[in-house]
Write a protein that holds these residues in place. Structure first.
Motif, PDB file in Angstrom:
ATOM      1  N   GLN A 102     -11.426 -37.789  51.824  1.00  0.00           N
ATOM      2  CA  GLN A 102     -12.343 -37.379  52.888  1.00  0.00           C
ATOM      3  C   GLN A 102     -13.734 -37.790  52.432  1.00  0.00           C
ATOM      4  N   PRO A 103     -14.336 -38.800  53.059  1.00  0.00           N
ATOM      5  CA  PRO A 103     -15.654 -39.227  52.588  1.00  0.00           C
ATOM      6  C   PRO A 103     -16.702 -38.130  52.775  1.00  0.00           C
ATOM      7  N   ALA A 104     -17.717 -38.152  51.903  1.00  0.00           N
ATOM      8  CA  ALA A 104     -18.772 -37.141  51.968  1.00  0.00           C
ATOM      9  C   ALA A 104     -19.549 -37.226  53.283  1.00  0.00           C
ATOM     10  N   ALA A 105     -19.714 -38.429  53.802  1.00  0.00           N
ATOM     11  CA  ALA A 105     -20.417 -38.609  55.073  1.00  0.00           C
ATOM     12  C   ALA A 105     -19.400 -38.922  56.166  1.00  0.00           C
ATOM     13  N   ASN A 106     -19.385 -38.117  57.195  1.00  0.00           N
ATOM     14  CA  ASN A 106     -18.562 -38.332  58.395  1.00  0.00           C
ATOM     15  C   ASN A 106     -17.057 -38.207  58.159  1.00  0.00           C
ATOM     16  N   GLY A 107     -16.649 -37.520  57.101  1.00  0.00           N
ATOM     17  CA  GLY A 107     -15.227 -37.328  56.843  1.00  0.00           C
ATOM     18  C   GLY A 107     -14.607 -36.280  57.750  1.00  0.00           C
ATOM     19  N   VAL A 108     -13.326 -36.458  58.079  1.00  0.00           N
ATOM     20  CA  VAL A 108     -12.588 -35.459  58.858  1.00  0.00           C
ATOM     21  C   VAL A 108     -12.395 -34.228  57.979  1.00  0.00           C
ATOM     22  N   PRO A 109     -12.950 -33.073  58.363  1.00  0.00           N
ATOM     23  CA  PRO A 109     -12.781 -31.869  57.543  1.00  0.00           C
ATOM     24  C   PRO A 109     -11.430 -31.203  57.821  1.00  0.00           C
ATOM     25  N   GLY A 110     -10.972 -30.424  56.867  1.00  0.00           N
ATOM     26  CA  GLY A 110      -9.776 -29.619  57.091  1.00  0.00           C
ATOM     27  C   GLY A 110      -8.535 -30.098  56.379  1.00  0.00           C
ATOM     28  N   MET A 111      -8.511 -31.334  55.942  1.00  0.00           N
ATOM     29  CA  MET A 111      -7.338 -31.839  55.232  1.00  0.00           C
ATOM     30  C   MET A 111      -7.497 -31.585  53.729  1.00  0.00           C
ATOM     31  N   PHE A 112      -8.691 -31.781  53.224  1.00  0.00           N
ATOM     32  CA  PHE A 112      -9.004 -31.525  51.826  1.00  0.00           C
ATOM     33  C   PHE A 112      -9.999 -30.374  51.770  1.00  0.00           C
TER      34      PHE A 112
END
Length: 169
Positions: A102-112
């Motif tokens: 999950q990239p720090a910028a614009n990553g999809v939250p909730g998986m990691f």
């Protein structure tokens, strides 16, 4: 277009033995877990499917953008609102790991647990994440719509299979 007959199964069969004086005790496990997804967007439902076999050059990186850049096998652009399942399988012939983050910028939250977190999928290995809840991992266009895939080292390319189930709303 409807997403039908969607099932995800995990099976583990193993036997452990310990020779003894007069017998060979054993512990057997035959574990099977199957989740079915209805067509839709609620609990236990999905209506979008993306799958592909991809190759990254040595030290290469790519972003999987879930807000309008991926296309299904019929050529239709997919815009995910939620991700319900992710399967990443690294080719056994790879020399390097396939890092899925999950990239720090614009990553999809909730998986990691946090931005920048991820998993190293070793050659021949796999990573599976499933969230059949209504929420899943929420995709927000332009601010939370990316997952990053990286070849962990130089020298050789890596090949991986990716399958994503999700919902449009």
């Amino acid at each position: 277009m409807a997403l039908t007959r969607t099932k995800l199964s995990l099976s583990l069969i193993a036997a452990q033995t310990k020779p003894d004086d007069l017998s060979v005790p054993q512990d057997l496990i035959d574990y099977l877990k199957t989740l079915s997804f209805a067509d839709g967007a609620g609990v236990g439902a999905a209506n979008l499917l993306f799958h592909d076999q991809r190759t990254l050059a040595a030290s290469g990186t790519e972003n999987l953008d879930f807000a309008g850049t991926l296309a299904d096998k019929f050529g239709q652009t997919l815009t995910f609102a939620r991700i319900k399942a992710v399967l990443v399988v690294a080719a056994a012939a790879n020399t390097n790991n396939v890092n899925f983050t999950q990239p720090a910028a614009n990553g999809v939250p909730g998986m990691f647990l946090a931005a920048g977190d991820g998993v190293a999928v070793q050659p021949g290995g796999m990573f599976l994440w499933v969230a059949p809840s209504a929420a899943g991992a929420v995709v927000t266009a332009a601010t939370g719509d990316l997952l990053t895939v990286t070849n962990s080292a130089a020298g050789t390319s890596v090949t991986y299979d990716v399958i994503i189930l999700g919902a449009a709303t």
